[in-house]
Design a protein around this motif. Structure first.
Motif, PDB file in Angstrom:
ATOM      1  N   TYR A  16       0.628  -1.306   0.048  1.00 56.19           N
ATOM      2  CA  TYR A  16      -0.023  -0.057  -0.100  1.00 56.19           C
ATOM      3  C   TYR A  16       0.786   1.154  -0.021  1.00 56.19           C
ATOM      4  N   SER A  17       0.337   2.449  -0.663  1.00 56.86           N
ATOM      5  CA  SER A  17       0.823   3.698  -0.263  1.00 56.86           C
ATOM      6  C   SER A  17      -0.152   4.440   0.627  1.00 56.86           C
ATOM      7  N   ARG A  26      -1.402   8.247   2.144  1.00 58.75           N
ATOM      8  CA  ARG A  26      -1.182   9.814   2.026  1.00 58.75           C
ATOM      9  C   ARG A  26      -2.105  10.565   2.857  1.00 58.75           C
TER      10      ARG A  26
END
Length: 128
Positions: free
Chosen positions: A102-103, A105
């Protein structure tokens, strides 16, 4: 004051909501069988996070053309910090197992609208 906090302050001063949430884009990482093998535990985890008030929204997203579901997902968490959000994402069985990566933000929600309709006698809810 860190840049992110300064931006939130400016948004609030102009009357924006300035609600800080955390967006996780989760994508398949393992072999083809790894995601289905972990779906049940993942969905249980998501339900647990929803019950705690941590999970705001979650679900699959299409490819860039908008025509295929290729296994990517978007998860929005409510957390006190990006470190807390990362810990929540790290504990997702899909990520623990290595089936997905995952990323993460930060997402500052400022504008928009949401309509929720609750039918009391029909016990129905709709979101628009």
């Amino acid at each position: 004051m860190p840049a992110w906090d300064a931006y939130k302050e400016v948004a609030r001063k102009r009357g924006a909501l300035a609600l800080e949430l955390f967006a996780v884009e989760s994508v398949p990482a393992g072999g083809p069988a790894s995601v289905p093998e972990n779906v049940e535990k993942h969905l249980e985890y998501q339900q647990e996070q929803e019950s705690k008030g941590t999970l705001v929204l979650a679900g699959p997203v299409s490819n860039a053309a908008g025509d295929l579901m290729e296994g990517a997902g978007l998860i929005i968490y409510r957390a006190a910090s990006i470190e807390e959000a990362r810990a929540i994402a790290d504990a997702d069985p899909m990520h623990v197992s290595g089936a997905r990566t995952y990323s993460l933000r930060r997402w500052l929600v400022n504008e928009g609208s949401l309509t929720i309709s609750v039918g009391l006698s029909t016990r129905s809810v709709s979101l628009a």
